[in-house]
Design an enzyme around this catalytic site. Structure first.
Site, PDB file in Angstrom:
ATOM      1  N   ASP A  29       1.042  -0.877  -0.233  1.00 42.47           N
ATOM      2  CA  ASP A  29       0.307  -0.212  -0.189  1.00 42.47           C
ATOM      3  C   ASP A  29       0.760   0.932  -0.118  1.00 42.47           C
ATOM      4  O   ASP A  29       2.039   1.254   0.806  1.00 42.47           O
ATOM      5  CB  ASP A  29      -0.614   0.250   0.933  1.00 42.47           C
ATOM      6  CG  ASP A  29      -1.968   1.112   0.842  1.00 42.47           C
ATOM      7  OD1 ASP A  29      -3.061   0.660   1.305  1.00 42.47           O
ATOM      8  OD2 ASP A  29      -1.306   2.297   1.369  1.00 42.47           O
ATOM      9  N   ILE A  30       0.813   1.679  -0.558  1.00 41.53           N
ATOM     10  CA  ILE A  30       1.196   3.461  -0.892  1.00 41.53           C
ATOM     11  C   ILE A  30       1.401   3.942   0.023  1.00 41.53           C
ATOM     12  O   ILE A  30       2.158   5.019   0.509  1.00 41.53           O
ATOM     13  CB  ILE A  30       0.762   3.963  -2.412  1.00 41.53           C
ATOM     14  CG1 ILE A  30       2.275   5.118  -3.091  1.00 41.53           C
ATOM     15  CG2 ILE A  30      -0.347   4.941  -1.921  1.00 41.53           C
ATOM     16  CD1 ILE A  30       1.350   5.707  -4.067  1.00 41.53           C
ATOM     17  N   ASN A  86     -12.784  -2.980   2.640  1.00 43.12           N
ATOM     18  CA  ASN A  86     -14.127  -1.404   2.778  1.00 43.12           C
ATOM     19  C   ASN A  86     -15.069  -2.405   1.710  1.00 43.12           C
ATOM     20  O   ASN A  86     -14.422  -1.973   0.384  1.00 43.12           O
ATOM     21  CB  ASN A  86     -13.003  -0.529   2.827  1.00 43.12           C
ATOM     22  CG  ASN A  86     -12.637  -0.322   3.923  1.00 43.12           C
ATOM     23  OD1 ASN A  86     -12.634  -0.968   4.951  1.00 43.12           O
ATOM     24  ND2 ASN A  86     -11.071   0.124   3.870  1.00 43.12           N
ATOM     25  N   GLU A  94     -12.008   3.994  -1.914  1.00 46.46           N
ATOM     26  CA  GLU A  94     -12.035   4.626  -2.380  1.00 46.46           C
ATOM     27  C   GLU A  94     -11.098   4.159  -3.724  1.00 46.46           C
ATOM     28  O   GLU A  94     -11.908   4.711  -4.586  1.00 46.46           O
ATOM     29  CB  GLU A  94     -10.306   5.821  -1.487  1.00 46.46           C
ATOM     30  CG  GLU A  94     -10.518   5.983  -0.300  1.00 46.46           C
ATOM     31  CD  GLU A  94      -9.546   6.442   0.170  1.00 46.46           C
ATOM     32  OE1 GLU A  94      -8.408   5.944  -0.134  1.00 46.46           O
ATOM     33  OE2 GLU A  94      -9.779   7.390   1.592  1.00 46.46           O
ATOM     34  N   VAL A  95     -11.113   2.823  -3.548  1.00 44.73           N
ATOM     35  CA  VAL A  95     -10.915   2.722  -4.927  1.00 44.73           C
ATOM     36  C   VAL A  95     -12.171   1.647  -5.120  1.00 44.73           C
ATOM     37  O   VAL A  95     -11.811   0.226  -4.565  1.00 44.73           O
ATOM     38  CB  VAL A  95      -9.200   2.293  -5.008  1.00 44.73           C
ATOM     39  CG1 VAL A  95      -9.160   1.523  -6.490  1.00 44.73           C
ATOM     40  CG2 VAL A  95      -9.006   2.899  -4.929  1.00 44.73           C
ATOM     41  N   HIS A  99     -10.018  -5.421  -2.588  1.00 46.21           N
ATOM     42  CA  HIS A  99      -8.427  -5.564  -2.520  1.00 46.21           C
ATOM     43  C   HIS A  99      -8.724  -5.717  -0.792  1.00 46.21           C
ATOM     44  O   HIS A  99     -10.107  -5.662  -0.123  1.00 46.21           O
ATOM     45  CB  HIS A  99      -8.190  -4.102  -2.560  1.00 46.21           C
ATOM     46  CG  HIS A  99      -8.697  -2.893  -2.545  1.00 46.21           C
ATOM     47  ND1 HIS A  99      -9.575  -2.583  -3.026  1.00 46.21           N
ATOM     48  CD2 HIS A  99      -8.486  -2.432  -1.205  1.00 46.21           C
ATOM     49  CE1 HIS A  99      -9.916  -1.354  -2.199  1.00 46.21           C
ATOM     50  NE2 HIS A  99      -9.219  -1.051  -1.151  1.00 46.21           N
ATOM     51  N   HIS A 101      -7.434  -5.666   2.568  1.00 45.21           N
ATOM     52  CA  HIS A 101      -5.715  -5.252   3.459  1.00 45.21           C
ATOM     53  C   HIS A 101      -5.450  -6.178   4.286  1.00 45.21           C
ATOM     54  O   HIS A 101      -6.099  -6.875   4.645  1.00 45.21           O
ATOM     55  CB  HIS A 101      -6.487  -3.713   3.809  1.00 45.21           C
ATOM     56  CG  HIS A 101      -7.046  -2.900   3.103  1.00 45.21           C
ATOM     57  ND1 HIS A 101      -6.538  -1.367   3.141  1.00 45.21           N
ATOM     58  CD2 HIS A 101      -8.061  -2.061   2.270  1.00 45.21           C
ATOM     59  CE1 HIS A 101      -6.815  -0.316   2.587  1.00 45.21           C
ATOM     60  NE2 HIS A 101      -7.783  -1.292   2.236  1.00 45.21           N
TER      61      HIS A 101
HETATM   62  P1  AMP Z   1      -9.828   2.311  -0.182  1.00 42.19           P
HETATM   63  O1  AMP Z   1      -9.807   3.289   0.972  1.00 42.19           O
HETATM   64  O2  AMP Z   1     -10.264   0.492   0.832  1.00 42.19           O
HETATM   65  O3  AMP Z   1     -10.274   1.950  -1.426  1.00 42.19           O
HETATM   66  O4  AMP Z   1      -8.250   1.419  -0.174  1.00 42.19           O
HETATM   67  C1  AMP Z   1      -7.980   2.033  -1.084  1.00 42.19           C
HETATM   68  C2  AMP Z   1      -6.601   1.628  -0.295  1.00 42.19           C
HETATM   69  O5  AMP Z   1      -5.695   2.363  -1.560  1.00 42.19           O
HETATM   70  C3  AMP Z   1      -5.805   3.179   0.109  1.00 42.19           C
HETATM   71  O6  AMP Z   1      -4.936   2.114   1.351  1.00 42.19           O
HETATM   72  C4  AMP Z   1      -4.369   3.430  -1.074  1.00 42.19           C
HETATM   73  O7  AMP Z   1      -3.484   4.123   0.522  1.00 42.19           O
HETATM   74  C5  AMP Z   1      -4.295   2.195  -2.006  1.00 42.19           C
HETATM   75  N1  AMP Z   1      -3.517   2.833  -3.128  1.00 42.19           N
HETATM   76  C6  AMP Z   1      -4.169   3.976  -3.479  1.00 42.19           C
HETATM   77  N2  AMP Z   1      -3.325   4.745  -4.950  1.00 42.19           N
HETATM   78  C7  AMP Z   1      -2.343   3.469  -4.535  1.00 42.19           C
HETATM   79  C8  AMP Z   1      -1.082   3.206  -5.638  1.00 42.19           C
HETATM   80  N3  AMP Z   1      -0.843   3.848  -6.971  1.00 42.19           N
HETATM   81  N4  AMP Z   1      -0.153   2.051  -4.810  1.00 42.19           N
HETATM   82  C9  AMP Z   1      -0.664   0.874  -3.975  1.00 42.19           C
HETATM   83  N5  AMP Z   1      -1.524   1.615  -3.233  1.00 42.19           N
HETATM   84  C10 AMP Z   1      -2.896   2.324  -3.637  1.00 42.19           C
END
Ligand code: AMP
Length: 112
Positions: A29-30, A86, A94-95, A99, A101
């Site tokens: 995770d970034i 999530n 957010e994405v 995925h 975590h």
């Molecule tokens: P969520 O809020 O559960 O959708 O988590 C999205 C996750 O993706 C967050 O923890 C971000 O830090 C992670 N994330 C977003 N962009 C990237 C990226 N380019 N590389 C790695 N992790 C990312």
């Protein structure tokens, strides 16, 4: 439009890969929230947990197998960790490409 994770697995956006097979991949995770914070992601773009269907059973099982393998390989399986997916706004998603975590390596605060 392809999700950011699809762009990552297609190597259009850089990421630190930890694992990849035909169904799933794992990256760091970034924005880590603990000592170790990985994301295990299916190559199939499933938007949210609500969209998982029975035909995805093998993929979902594979995600958990990869997550636990990563925890073991990075030495925090026995001390413990958290697996989180999530879902939608109230879940803090957010994405919109599911995925898992994998969060561990230190004592985590209570979540529920
Ligand atoms: P969520 O809020 O559960 O959708 O988590 C999205 C996750 O993706 C967050 O923890 C971000 O830090 C992670 N994330 C977003 N962009 C990237 C990226 N380019 N590389 C790695 N992790 C990312």
């Amino acid at each position: 439009m392809a999700s950011i994770f699809t762009k990552i697995v297609q190597r259009e956006i850089p990421a630190e890969f930890l694992y990849e097979d035909e169904q799933v991949f794992a990256i760091k995770d970034i924005n880590p929230v603990a000592t170790h914070h990985f994301l295990v992601i299916p190559k199939k773009e499933i938007a949210t947990a609500n969209d998982v269907s029975k035909e995805d059973s093998e993929t979902i099982a594979n995600m958990y197998a990869v997550a636990t393998r990563l925890a073991k390989d990075h030495g925090f399986a026995d001390s413990g960790y958290r697996l989180v997916m999530n879902c939608n706004e109230h879940g803090g998603q957010e994405v919109f490409h599911i995925h898992l975590h994998v969060i561990g390596g230190n004592q985590l605060g209570s979540m529920v």
